[in-house]
Design a protein around this motif. Sequence first.
Motif, PDB file in Angstrom:
ATOM      1  N   GLU A   1       0.840  -1.196   0.000  1.00  0.00           N
ATOM      2  CA  GLU A   1       0.000   0.000   0.000  1.00  0.00           C
ATOM      3  C   GLU A   1       0.877   1.249   0.000  1.00  0.00           C
ATOM      4  O   GLU A   1       0.564   2.243  -0.658  1.00  0.00           O
ATOM      5  CB  GLU A   1      -0.928  -0.004   1.217  1.00  0.00           C
ATOM      6  CG  GLU A   1      -2.229  -0.752   1.001  1.00  0.00           C
ATOM      7  CD  GLU A   1      -3.097  -0.116  -0.078  1.00  0.00           C
ATOM      8  OE1 GLU A   1      -3.344   1.111  -0.022  1.00  0.00           O
ATOM      9  OE2 GLU A   1      -3.519  -0.842  -0.997  1.00  0.00           O
ATOM     10  N   THR A   2       1.988   1.192   0.748  1.00  0.00           N
ATOM     11  CA  THR A   2       2.926   2.309   0.767  1.00  0.00           C
ATOM     12  C   THR A   2       3.561   2.509  -0.601  1.00  0.00           C
ATOM     13  O   THR A   2       3.698   3.634  -1.085  1.00  0.00           O
ATOM     14  CB  THR A   2       4.018   2.078   1.825  1.00  0.00           C
ATOM     15  OG1 THR A   2       3.407   1.947   3.114  1.00  0.00           O
ATOM     16  CG2 THR A   2       5.011   3.233   1.863  1.00  0.00           C
TER      17      THR A   2
ATOM     18  N   PRO B   1       0.049  -0.892 -12.603  1.00  0.00           N
ATOM     19  CA  PRO B   1      -1.039  -1.874 -12.570  1.00  0.00           C
ATOM     20  C   PRO B   1      -0.891  -2.924 -13.669  1.00  0.00           C
ATOM     21  O   PRO B   1      -0.331  -2.652 -14.732  1.00  0.00           O
ATOM     22  CB  PRO B   1      -2.291  -1.018 -12.792  1.00  0.00           C
ATOM     23  CG  PRO B   1      -1.798   0.164 -13.551  1.00  0.00           C
ATOM     24  CD  PRO B   1      -0.397   0.424 -13.070  1.00  0.00           C
ATOM     25  N   TYR B   2      -1.400  -4.101 -13.412  1.00  0.00           N
ATOM     26  CA  TYR B   2      -1.397  -5.199 -14.370  1.00  0.00           C
ATOM     27  C   TYR B   2      -2.357  -6.258 -13.846  1.00  0.00           C
ATOM     28  O   TYR B   2      -2.894  -6.125 -12.738  1.00  0.00           O
ATOM     29  CB  TYR B   2       0.006  -5.800 -14.524  1.00  0.00           C
ATOM     30  CG  TYR B   2       0.438  -6.588 -13.299  1.00  0.00           C
ATOM     31  CD1 TYR B   2       0.476  -7.979 -13.313  1.00  0.00           C
ATOM     32  CD2 TYR B   2       0.774  -5.938 -12.121  1.00  0.00           C
ATOM     33  CE1 TYR B   2       0.846  -8.698 -12.183  1.00  0.00           C
ATOM     34  CE2 TYR B   2       1.142  -6.647 -10.987  1.00  0.00           C
ATOM     35  CZ  TYR B   2       1.174  -8.019 -11.026  1.00  0.00           C
ATOM     36  OH  TYR B   2       1.514  -8.726  -9.904  1.00  0.00           O
ATOM     37  N   GLU B   3      -2.564  -7.301 -14.607  1.00  0.00           N
ATOM     38  CA  GLU B   3      -3.438  -8.383 -14.148  1.00  0.00           C
ATOM     39  C   GLU B   3      -2.879  -9.722 -14.613  1.00  0.00           C
ATOM     40  O   GLU B   3      -2.888 -10.014 -15.809  1.00  0.00           O
ATOM     41  CB  GLU B   3      -4.860  -8.207 -14.672  1.00  0.00           C
ATOM     42  CG  GLU B   3      -5.828  -9.244 -14.105  1.00  0.00           C
ATOM     43  CD  GLU B   3      -7.278  -8.928 -14.415  1.00  0.00           C
ATOM     44  OE1 GLU B   3      -8.142  -9.696 -13.956  1.00  0.00           O
ATOM     45  OE2 GLU B   3      -7.543  -7.933 -15.108  1.00  0.00           O
TER      46      GLU B   3
ATOM     47  N   LYS C   1      -7.739  -3.805  -5.321  1.00  0.00           N
ATOM     48  CA  LYS C   1      -8.851  -3.475  -6.217  1.00  0.00           C
ATOM     49  C   LYS C   1      -8.401  -2.665  -7.433  1.00  0.00           C
ATOM     50  O   LYS C   1      -9.052  -2.689  -8.484  1.00  0.00           O
ATOM     51  CB  LYS C   1      -9.938  -2.717  -5.460  1.00  0.00           C
ATOM     52  CG  LYS C   1      -9.496  -1.406  -4.841  1.00  0.00           C
ATOM     53  CD  LYS C   1     -10.632  -0.760  -4.069  1.00  0.00           C
ATOM     54  CE  LYS C   1     -10.189   0.527  -3.361  1.00  0.00           C
ATOM     55  NZ  LYS C   1      -9.719   1.562  -4.294  1.00  0.00           N
ATOM     56  N   ASP C   2      -7.271  -1.972  -7.290  1.00  0.00           N
ATOM     57  CA  ASP C   2      -6.760  -1.177  -8.403  1.00  0.00           C
ATOM     58  C   ASP C   2      -5.726  -1.925  -9.238  1.00  0.00           C
ATOM     59  O   ASP C   2      -5.105  -1.347 -10.129  1.00  0.00           O
ATOM     60  CB  ASP C   2      -6.151   0.126  -7.882  1.00  0.00           C
ATOM     61  CG  ASP C   2      -7.181   1.003  -7.183  1.00  0.00           C
ATOM     62  OD1 ASP C   2      -8.302   1.131  -7.729  1.00  0.00           O
ATOM     63  OD2 ASP C   2      -6.871   1.537  -6.103  1.00  0.00           O
TER      64      ASP C   2
ATOM     65  N   GLU D   1       2.167 -12.188   1.625  1.00  0.00           N
ATOM     66  CA  GLU D   1       3.222 -11.755   0.716  1.00  0.00           C
ATOM     67  C   GLU D   1       2.630 -11.465  -0.659  1.00  0.00           C
ATOM     68  O   GLU D   1       1.877 -12.265  -1.206  1.00  0.00           O
ATOM     69  CB  GLU D   1       4.294 -12.835   0.617  1.00  0.00           C
ATOM     70  CG  GLU D   1       4.987 -13.116   1.943  1.00  0.00           C
ATOM     71  CD  GLU D   1       6.041 -14.195   1.834  1.00  0.00           C
ATOM     72  OE1 GLU D   1       6.285 -14.678   0.703  1.00  0.00           O
ATOM     73  OE2 GLU D   1       6.616 -14.573   2.863  1.00  0.00           O
ATOM     74  N   GLN D   2       2.999 -10.320  -1.195  1.00  0.00           N
ATOM     75  CA  GLN D   2       2.427  -9.848  -2.453  1.00  0.00           C
ATOM     76  C   GLN D   2       3.497  -9.780  -3.541  1.00  0.00           C
ATOM     77  O   GLN D   2       4.691  -9.893  -3.264  1.00  0.00           O
ATOM     78  CB  GLN D   2       1.826  -8.451  -2.257  1.00  0.00           C
ATOM     79  CG  GLN D   2       0.922  -8.304  -1.049  1.00  0.00           C
ATOM     80  CD  GLN D   2      -0.470  -8.831  -1.259  1.00  0.00           C
ATOM     81  OE1 GLN D   2      -0.945  -8.968  -2.387  1.00  0.00           O
ATOM     82  NE2 GLN D   2      -1.173  -9.127  -0.161  1.00  0.00           N
ATOM     83  N   VAL D   3       3.054  -9.564  -4.772  1.00  0.00           N
ATOM     84  CA  VAL D   3       3.978  -9.384  -5.888  1.00  0.00           C
ATOM     85  C   VAL D   3       3.489  -8.229  -6.748  1.00  0.00           C
ATOM     86  O   VAL D   3       2.282  -8.030  -6.912  1.00  0.00           O
ATOM     87  CB  VAL D   3       4.116 -10.673  -6.735  1.00  0.00           C
ATOM     88  CG1 VAL D   3       2.796 -11.059  -7.391  1.00  0.00           C
ATOM     89  CG2 VAL D   3       5.225 -10.534  -7.777  1.00  0.00           C
ATOM     90  N   GLY D   4       4.436  -7.446  -7.263  1.00  0.00           N
ATOM     91  CA  GLY D   4       4.075  -6.314  -8.116  1.00  0.00           C
ATOM     92  C   GLY D   4       5.215  -5.950  -9.050  1.00  0.00           C
ATOM     93  O   GLY D   4       6.348  -6.399  -8.893  1.00  0.00           O
ATOM     94  N   ILE D   5       4.888  -5.118 -10.028  1.00  0.00           N
ATOM     95  CA  ILE D   5       5.866  -4.645 -11.010  1.00  0.00           C
ATOM     96  C   ILE D   5       6.302  -3.234 -10.628  1.00  0.00           C
ATOM     97  O   ILE D   5       5.465  -2.361 -10.373  1.00  0.00           O
ATOM     98  CB  ILE D   5       5.265  -4.642 -12.425  1.00  0.00           C
ATOM     99  CG1 ILE D   5       4.903  -6.069 -12.836  1.00  0.00           C
ATOM    100  CG2 ILE D   5       6.234  -4.030 -13.432  1.00  0.00           C
ATOM    101  CD1 ILE D   5       4.163  -6.153 -14.172  1.00  0.00           C
TER     102      ILE D   5
END
Length: 359
Positions: A105-106, A115-117, A131-132, A273-277
């Motif tokens: 979130e930070t 963002p991606y999916e 959600k975003d 634990e999350q993952v993001g670009i």
Amino acid sequence: MRVKKPLLLVMAFMLVASILVGCMNNDSTKKDTATDTKDGKKSLIVYSNSVSDGRGDWLTKKAAEAGFELKIVEAGGGDLLNRLVSEKNNPLGDVVFGLNQMNFETLKANDILVPYEPKWTAEIPEGSSDKDKFYYPLVEQRIIMIYNKDVYTEETAPKDWTDLIENEEFEGKYHVPGNLGGGTNRSVIYGMLMRHVDKNGGLGISEEGWKEIKAFFDNGYKTPEGEDANANLASGKVPISFTYSSGLPGIEEEFGFEAGIVSPEVGVPTTVEQVGIINKRKDQDTAVAEEFINWFGSAEVQGAWAEQFGSLPVNTKAVAKASDKMKQIGENTKIQDMDYTFISEHIDDWVEKIELEIF
């Protein structure tokens, strides 16, 4: 000697074509994409706080078999978050995973993610992702107090973190964090502080809450340099400690003992634990990063990760691969009800106060 017109036209055409090709080549070198190595593998720099105990080596090897060449940058949760924020204007990484939902979130609030999916979103519980679409869950970690069964029985072991403070028998017998840079250490702290939320109190916590935290550190055993907290746990020197759920099997195997699990009535902190670009610039090409996340978060890979390291995957199709130990932890502990938005807003100030006034 005069040059004939047709030959001049051919030469002019060749000159224009070469200029155009040169321009195209120059433009292609400016694209922000992961670089393919000479053997065809796709290179990515991956930031993570969840690659200890052989995870990083395993991931690097398996990713190579799938066509990716990874350079992994490892740090504790808090330290990794600070690094990503400090690199915001000159980002070096491509993908980040392992940080919890508050940390992500930070990152999201600081415009550090894009963002991606991924293709496996239908395989995770509804409502479990952002959600975003800036980040997605991989592994659930329950932060659990553990004890050496050779020293304590279920009856004599503590039943809650508050027992460590209130019962003199446990003084000096439990491990306390030596720093608050890692996510697991922070979880222990906010799990206790969130029982004493007071909007009129210092940093949103009542005076009683701060007294409890001080007593927790004062009465505990801070592992000095040269000692290992898990070795102390196994030997019985400091027979009470804590860990993240998927780290427990490795501790038991390495040190050859069986740990008991404390399940407080109020529940246990949990991190997902999350993952993001990582957001590098507006015109970046995220194709390779997305391809990697599609692979890494798939039921097949998350199932194999769960089998190898005793994790509890969020991917519902991968849960069947979780060990009986992880399933047992999931069944025998409940999740502590906490406001993670509130925690995210205050955790840095809490850590600073503890480090300056209590450590």
